[in-house]
Design a protein around this motif. Sequence first.
Motif, mmCIF file in Angstrom:
data_model
loop_
_atom_site.group_PDB
_atom_site.id
_atom_site.type_symbol
_atom_site.label_atom_id
_atom_site.label_comp_id
_atom_site.label_asym_id
_atom_site.label_seq_id
_atom_site.Cartn_x
_atom_site.Cartn_y
_atom_site.Cartn_z
ATOM 1 N N THR A 40 80.333 39.058 76.377
ATOM 2 C CA THR A 40 80.848 39.287 77.728
ATOM 3 C C THR A 40 80.016 38.648 78.834
ATOM 4 N N GLY A 41 78.783 38.290 78.531
ATOM 5 C CA GLY A 41 77.906 37.763 79.568
ATOM 6 C C GLY A 41 77.217 38.854 80.378
ATOM 7 N N LEU A 42 77.448 40.108 80.013
ATOM 8 C CA LEU A 42 76.737 41.211 80.666
ATOM 9 C C LEU A 42 75.301 41.226 80.152
ATOM 10 N N ASN A 43 74.461 42.018 80.773
ATOM 11 C CA ASN A 43 73.066 42.088 80.354
ATOM 12 C C ASN A 43 72.618 43.549 80.328
ATOM 13 N N PHE A 44 73.065 44.286 79.311
ATOM 14 C CA PHE A 44 72.688 45.683 79.178
ATOM 15 C C PHE A 44 71.197 45.816 78.905
ATOM 16 N N ASP A 130 88.918 44.839 88.567
ATOM 17 C CA ASP A 130 90.259 44.280 88.559
ATOM 18 C C ASP A 130 90.885 44.478 87.179
ATOM 19 N N GLU A 131 92.182 44.772 87.132
ATOM 20 C CA GLU A 131 92.876 45.042 85.867
ATOM 21 C C GLU A 131 92.745 43.868 84.892
ATOM 22 N N GLU A 132 92.866 42.637 85.388
ATOM 23 C CA GLU A 132 92.721 41.456 84.523
ATOM 24 C C GLU A 132 91.311 41.348 83.959
ATOM 25 N N ASP A 133 90.322 41.634 84.801
ATOM 26 C CA ASP A 133 88.928 41.595 84.339
ATOM 27 C C ASP A 133 88.673 42.666 83.287
ATOM 28 N N LEU A 134 89.253 43.847 83.493
ATOM 29 C CA LEU A 134 89.111 44.932 82.527
ATOM 30 C C LEU A 134 89.720 44.532 81.188
ATOM 31 N N ILE A 135 90.925 43.966 81.215
ATOM 32 C CA ILE A 135 91.593 43.549 79.973
ATOM 33 C C ILE A 135 90.759 42.511 79.242
ATOM 34 N N GLU A 139 88.997 42.978 75.619
ATOM 35 C CA GLU A 139 89.331 42.025 74.548
ATOM 36 C C GLU A 139 88.069 41.425 73.939
ATOM 37 N N ASN A 140 87.096 41.108 74.785
ATOM 38 C CA ASN A 140 85.832 40.559 74.289
ATOM 39 C C ASN A 140 85.082 41.568 73.423
ATOM 40 N N VAL A 147 83.451 46.426 65.580
ATOM 41 C CA VAL A 147 84.125 47.428 66.417
ATOM 42 C C VAL A 147 85.460 47.748 65.757
ATOM 43 N N MET A 148 85.584 48.985 65.301
ATOM 44 C CA MET A 148 86.793 49.405 64.584
ATOM 45 C C MET A 148 87.871 49.940 65.518
ATOM 46 N N LEU A 149 87.450 50.608 66.594
ATOM 47 C CA LEU A 149 88.412 51.209 67.514
ATOM 48 C C LEU A 149 87.850 51.145 68.924
#
Length: 166
Positions: A40-44, A130-135, A139-140, A147-149
């Motif tokens: 995702t490019g996030l940095n947890f 944003d809804e598109e960003d969330l989707i 998806e990523n 990830v099973m679920l």
Amino acid sequence: MNKITFKLDMDLDLELDFILVGISTTLRDYRLCHFINKKTGLNFVYGKESVLDHNGNIKLKPQEELDFHLIVEKNKNKKEILHHFQVYRYCHDNLDFEYYLVNNKSLENGTLIPEASNFDYFFLIKHYIDEEDLIKLLENIRSIKEVMLLKEIDPISLKSKENLIF
């Protein structure tokens, strides 16, 4: 003298202004964060809060409060048990958004949300997305083969919703 009683009606729904996603996986929390970061490019980073406040000053909180989401449980014998839930966070510099990955099992083997015990982790998205960003984000995460679920959950419908407030 007449006694007047007032009743305070608090609405916790105002505090539940976030998107909640349940994740089931065989991955350990740090591995899941690694894959989420990669996909995702996030940095947890580990911990519920930074040691520095918004002004760059050191927070005067115990390290335990900065690292873990703490929940006190009273068992049947009225004994209190302090549960430590591991948390990872990604917060944008100007706090436009905050993402948290919270383990559903505590170090003491308690459950954060007992009615959703089939999920290993909860992904919280605070503030607007944003809804598109969330989707795209979901998806990523869903594309991680371990990830099973992955399921969006309405936090208001949960009995233990107060455990998600931090």
